[in-house]
Write a protein that holds these residues in place. Structure first.
Motif, PDB file in Angstrom:
ATOM      1  N   LYS A  72       3.725   6.023  -5.255  1.00 21.96           N
ATOM      2  CA  LYS A  72       3.825   6.166  -6.709  1.00 21.96           C
ATOM      3  C   LYS A  72       2.648   6.955  -7.273  1.00 21.96           C
ATOM      4  CE  LYS A  72       6.782   2.280  -7.874  1.00 21.96           C
ATOM      5  NZ  LYS A  72       6.917   1.048  -8.661  1.00 21.96           N
ATOM      6  N   SER A  73       1.445   6.725  -6.710  1.00 19.96           N
ATOM      7  CA  SER A  73       0.273   7.455  -7.211  1.00 19.96           C
ATOM      8  C   SER A  73       0.382   8.951  -6.916  1.00 19.96           C
ATOM      9  CB  SER A  73      -1.015   6.881  -6.609  1.00 19.96           C
ATOM     10  OG  SER A  73      -1.132   7.244  -5.251  1.00 19.96           O
ATOM     11  N   LYS A  74       1.124   9.305  -5.884  1.00 23.94           N
ATOM     12  CA  LYS A  74       1.338  10.726  -5.546  1.00 23.94           C
ATOM     13  C   LYS A  74       2.490  11.313  -6.341  1.00 23.94           C
ATOM     14  CE  LYS A  74      -1.607  10.890  -2.051  1.00 23.94           C
ATOM     15  NZ  LYS A  74      -2.698  11.793  -1.882  1.00 23.94           N
ATOM     16  N   GLY A  75       3.185  10.458  -7.123  1.00 30.27           N
ATOM     17  CA  GLY A  75       4.291  10.927  -7.954  1.00 30.27           C
ATOM     18  C   GLY A  75       5.564  11.190  -7.165  1.00 30.27           C
ATOM     19  N   LEU A  76       5.716  10.520  -6.036  1.00 27.35           N
ATOM     20  CA  LEU A  76       6.903  10.719  -5.202  1.00 27.35           C
ATOM     21  C   LEU A  76       7.896   9.582  -5.414  1.00 27.35           C
ATOM     22  CD1 LEU A  76       5.272  11.676  -1.773  1.00 27.35           C
ATOM     23  CD2 LEU A  76       6.534  13.193  -3.285  1.00 27.35           C
ATOM     24  N   GLY A 125      -4.166  -1.134   5.099  1.00 25.41           N
ATOM     25  CA  GLY A 125      -4.874  -2.045   4.216  1.00 25.41           C
ATOM     26  C   GLY A 125      -6.372  -2.082   4.387  1.00 25.41           C
ATOM     27  N   GLU A 126      -6.923  -1.218   5.203  1.00 29.34           N
ATOM     28  CA  GLU A 126      -8.373  -1.229   5.374  1.00 29.34           C
ATOM     29  C   GLU A 126      -9.026  -0.412   4.274  1.00 29.34           C
ATOM     30  OE1 GLU A 126      -9.776  -0.230   9.215  1.00 29.34           O
ATOM     31  OE2 GLU A 126      -8.382  -1.559  10.219  1.00 29.34           O
ATOM     32  N   ASN A 127     -10.181  -0.855   3.868  1.00 37.40           N
ATOM     33  CA  ASN A 127     -10.938  -0.147   2.856  1.00 37.40           C
ATOM     34  C   ASN A 127     -12.010   0.671   3.572  1.00 37.40           C
ATOM     35  OD1 ASN A 127     -12.268   0.784   0.674  1.00 37.40           O
ATOM     36  ND2 ASN A 127     -12.717  -1.224  -0.217  1.00 37.40           N
ATOM     37  N   LEU A 128     -11.932   1.981   3.461  1.00 44.78           N
ATOM     38  CA  LEU A 128     -12.852   2.839   4.203  1.00 44.78           C
ATOM     39  C   LEU A 128     -14.049   3.296   3.375  1.00 44.78           C
ATOM     40  CD1 LEU A 128     -10.368   5.094   6.185  1.00 44.78           C
ATOM     41  CD2 LEU A 128     -11.636   3.116   6.971  1.00 44.78           C
ATOM     42  N   THR A 129     -14.219   2.735   2.201  1.00 44.25           N
ATOM     43  CA  THR A 129     -15.346   3.166   1.395  1.00 44.25           C
ATOM     44  C   THR A 129     -16.659   2.774   2.052  1.00 44.25           C
ATOM     45  OG1 THR A 129     -15.144   1.153   0.078  1.00 44.25           O
ATOM     46  CG2 THR A 129     -14.112   3.147  -0.786  1.00 44.25           C
ATOM     47  N   GLU A 173       9.117  -0.769   1.981  1.00 35.47           N
ATOM     48  CA  GLU A 173       8.349  -1.172   0.805  1.00 35.47           C
ATOM     49  C   GLU A 173       8.626  -2.625   0.408  1.00 35.47           C
ATOM     50  OE1 GLU A 173       8.922   1.734  -2.286  1.00 35.47           O
ATOM     51  OE2 GLU A 173       7.658   3.207  -1.260  1.00 35.47           O
ATOM     52  N   GLN A 174       9.780  -3.137   0.769  1.00 33.52           N
ATOM     53  CA  GLN A 174      10.093  -4.542   0.482  1.00 33.52           C
ATOM     54  C   GLN A 174       9.591  -5.463   1.589  1.00 33.52           C
ATOM     55  OE1 GLN A 174      14.292  -4.946  -0.183  1.00 33.52           O
ATOM     56  NE2 GLN A 174      14.321  -3.413  -1.806  1.00 33.52           N
ATOM     57  N   GLY A 175       9.120  -4.875   2.681  1.00 32.83           N
ATOM     58  CA  GLY A 175       8.621  -5.672   3.792  1.00 32.83           C
ATOM     59  C   GLY A 175       9.729  -6.233   4.671  1.00 32.83           C
ATOM     60  N   LEU A 176      10.941  -5.663   4.569  1.00 29.67           N
ATOM     61  CA  LEU A 176      12.066  -6.137   5.377  1.00 29.67           C
ATOM     62  C   LEU A 176      12.034  -5.556   6.787  1.00 29.67           C
ATOM     63  CD1 LEU A 176      14.906  -5.892   2.705  1.00 29.67           C
ATOM     64  CD2 LEU A 176      13.632  -7.924   3.434  1.00 29.67           C
ATOM     65  N   SER A 177      11.371  -4.424   6.939  1.00 28.59           N
ATOM     66  CA  SER A 177      11.189  -3.829   8.259  1.00 28.59           C
ATOM     67  C   SER A 177       9.867  -3.075   8.249  1.00 28.59           C
ATOM     68  CB  SER A 177      12.354  -2.902   8.619  1.00 28.59           C
ATOM     69  OG  SER A 177      12.359  -1.774   7.780  1.00 28.59           O
ATOM     70  N   VAL A 178       9.455  -2.657   9.449  1.00 28.92           N
ATOM     71  CA  VAL A 178       8.164  -1.992   9.605  1.00 28.92           C
ATOM     72  C   VAL A 178       8.380  -0.703  10.399  1.00 28.92           C
ATOM     73  CG1 VAL A 178       5.821  -2.232  10.528  1.00 28.92           C
ATOM     74  CG2 VAL A 178       7.016  -4.235   9.646  1.00 28.92           C
ATOM     75  N   PRO A 179       7.769   0.403   9.972  1.00 32.62           N
ATOM     76  CA  PRO A 179       7.919   1.649  10.730  1.00 32.62           C
ATOM     77  C   PRO A 179       7.182   1.568  12.069  1.00 32.62           C
ATOM     78  CG  PRO A 179       6.358   1.931   8.923  1.00 32.62           C
ATOM     79  CD  PRO A 179       6.955   0.566   8.776  1.00 32.62           C
ATOM     80  N   ASN A 233       0.831  -1.213   0.000  1.00 29.34           N
ATOM     81  CA  ASN A 233       0.000   0.000   0.000  1.00 29.34           C
ATOM     82  C   ASN A 233       0.859   1.254   0.000  1.00 29.34           C
ATOM     83  OD1 ASN A 233      -2.256  -1.582   0.034  1.00 29.34           O
ATOM     84  ND2 ASN A 233      -2.672  -1.307   2.216  1.00 29.34           N
ATOM     85  N   MET A 234       1.931   1.232   0.790  1.00 28.38           N
ATOM     86  CA  MET A 234       2.798   2.400   0.869  1.00 28.38           C
ATOM     87  C   MET A 234       3.445   2.688  -0.488  1.00 28.38           C
ATOM     88  SD  MET A 234       5.689   2.953   3.708  1.00 28.38           S
ATOM     89  CE  MET A 234       7.178   3.731   3.194  1.00 28.38           C
TER      90      MET A 234
END
Length: 169
Positions: free
Chosen positions: A11-15, A62-66, A35-41, A5-6
């Motif tokens: 990428k969708s924000k163009g960063l 990962g929750e969908n808030l719609t 982003e590789q899932g090797l660590s977690v913030p 998701n991150m």
């Protein structure tokens, strides 16, 4: 899920990873590991990431808030409660560590002052014709001179800090 998701949101924000790293005050490799899932913030950084990407934490997780269901809101509030608890515990721990450091500083100042008092500036009676002795004597005198002038100010500041960091019940 967080890593995917991150990456997608970034990428969708163009960063780029580098641009996001600058916003979060971390190195690019940290973003890559997340982003590789090797660590977690941690929870603080998760909040910072959500602010930088202008995305709710729940979306990153990962929750969908719609669909706004009561169960979803309960789950989100439970997660936020856990995060708030962790932040409060971290703050309490930092406060306790700071208080003990200040107490240790006070003790160290008192011990050094007692040592200096007991020595009674014995270096003043040394034979200063020897250059090494002269340098050592000047070093002792400089330390004593600075300590006697700065230690009371630092001691008062540390005592005030101890009172400001004590636990209020």
């Amino acid at each position: 899920m967080l890593n995917e998701n991150m990456k997608t949101i970034r990428k969708s924000k163009g960063l780029s990873q580098q641009e996001l790293a600058v916003k979060l005050n971390v190195v690019r490799q940290t973003i890559s590991k997340w982003e590789q899932g090797l660590s977690v913030p941690d929870s603080d950084m998760l909040i910072s990431i959500s602010e930088a990407l202008e995305t709710p934490v729940s979306t990153l997780l990962g929750e969908n808030l719609t669909e706004s269901k009561v169960d979803d809101l309960k789950a989100i509030s439970a997660k936020l409660e856990v995060i708030n608890l962790q932040l409060a515990q971290r703050k309490t721990t930092r406060k306790r560590i700071l208080q003990w450091l200040l107490i240790s500083l006070c003790v160290a100042i008192v011990v050094i002052f007692a040592i200096l008092w007991s020595l009674e500036s014995s270096y003043l009676g040394w034979d200063y014709r020897d250059p090494e002795t002269a340098v050592l004597g000047v070093a002792f005198h400089s330390f004593e001179w600075l300590f006697v002038r700065l230690a009371p100010i630092i001691l008062i500041g540390a005592i005030i800090g101890i009172f400001l960091t004590r636990k209020k019940e």
